[in-house]
Enzyme design. Structure first.
Site, PDB file in Angstrom:
ATOM      1  N   TYR A  95      47.798  54.819  26.244  1.00  0.00           N
ATOM      2  CA  TYR A  95      48.104  55.438  24.955  1.00  0.00           C
ATOM      3  C   TYR A  95      47.508  56.838  24.873  1.00  0.00           C
ATOM      4  O   TYR A  95      48.183  57.782  24.440  1.00  0.00           O
ATOM      5  CB  TYR A  95      47.569  54.561  23.825  1.00  0.00           C
ATOM      6  N   SER A 128      48.635  61.721  17.962  1.00  0.00           N
ATOM      7  CA  SER A 128      47.634  60.760  17.514  1.00  0.00           C
ATOM      8  C   SER A 128      46.251  61.367  17.656  1.00  0.00           C
ATOM      9  O   SER A 128      46.047  62.353  18.381  1.00  0.00           O
ATOM     10  CB  SER A 128      47.732  59.493  18.380  1.00  0.00           C
TER      11      SER A 128
END
Length: 293
Positions: A154, A141
């Site tokens: 995250y 990501s």
């Protein structure tokens, strides 16, 4: 840049294949002639994805954090299709909010699914990829490139899987196995839409600098992932501008630390007691699967 490979007859494993990136990736790979092995926690959704594909496909219900389950899946994929050429470790969940008030179970689960799940997937399928001189693509990501407040779990998990994949590449390259890292910014998936349901998370994201404050359509991002799989690329960028972030990533922690402090101060008392569980339909499915055990 590596030469593109014909995907016809290639056996591709995709985790987190019930929805979002995984489901659309399965459809696009199948349209190019690949055979799909779909893995996830939502058997009905997986069954629907498999039924809609153009060519051979089968689905397996498994938790990517469970090594015994994933080893079983790897063996069954080998028995059914004879080989594995590509594995895409795509399964992921997310939560948000201040770390101090975060749900410790949800926080830990993000690390388990995103980081440990990627490693468990790699461990289970690496013997098959070694036999086929195949390709392992770990979906990371933008969060692996730049830290962000309110996203500690995250960002930690995606930084971790990026480092894992880079380390693994150096270990298995001499065996003919290629390893790639896929980077996505905010992409139109259930996960991102779920995060946007929280007013503070939505407002905070809207104040990010362009182009990181936009939600990008899913189709073009997945097209870029497919192209990366065809080339067995070391790095795959779902949005064009992410490649440029690599050259400035060393400056980002300091910048985010300064700007982020100012932005978080704006929310004041609104942050007190803020607690978010796993977001989106995929997060709900993960929580339900664990509750049913």
């Amino acid at each position: 840049m590596s030469a593109s490979r014909n995907l016809a007859g290639q056996v591709v494993v995709v985790t987190g294949a019930a929805r979002g990136v995984g489901a659309l990736l399965a459809r696009k790979l199948s349209a190019r002639g690949a055979t799909l092995a779909l893995v996830g926690l939502e058997p009905d959704e997986l069954r629907g994805v498999a039924a809609a594909l153009h060519g051979p496909a089968h689905h397996w219900h498994a938790d990517v954090t469970d090594h015994e389950a994933m080893a079983r899946v790897a063996g069954e994929v080998k028995d059914r299709f004879g080989k594995v050429d590509v594995v895409v470790a795509n399964a992921g969940v997310a939560t948000g909010g201040p770390f101090a008030d975060s749900d410790p179970v949800a926080w830990k689960r993000v690390i388990e699914v995103n980081l440990i799940g990627g490693a468990v997937t790699g461990r289970a399928f690496l013997p098959l990829l070694t036999a086929s001189r195949g390709y392992f693509l770990q979906i990371a990501s933008l969060a692996a490139i730049t830290p962000a407040p309110m996203m500690t779990a995250y960002c930690a998990s995606k930084s971790g899987v990026e480092a894992f994949a880079h380390s693994l590449r150096a270990e298995v390259g001499h065996r003919g196995v290629r390893v790639g890292v896929g980077y996505l910014s905010w992409t139109d998936t259930d996960m991102v839409r779920g995060a946007d349901q929280d007013d503070i998370m939505r407002e905070l994201r809207a104040r990010l600098p362009w182009p990181s404050n936009k939600t990008y359509p899913l189709g073009p991002a997945v097209d870029r992932i497919v192209a990366g799989i065809e080339r067995r690329s070391a790095h795959v960028y779902g949005q064009w501008w992410l490649r440029g972030m690599q050259s400035v990533r060393g400056y980002l922690p300091g910048l985010i630390g300064t700007v982020g402090r100012r932005e978080i101060r704006r929310f004041g008392d609104r942050l007190d007691g803020m607690r978010i569980g796993l977001v989106g339909a995929g997060g709900e499915a993960d929580e339900k699967a664990r509750a049913d055990r």
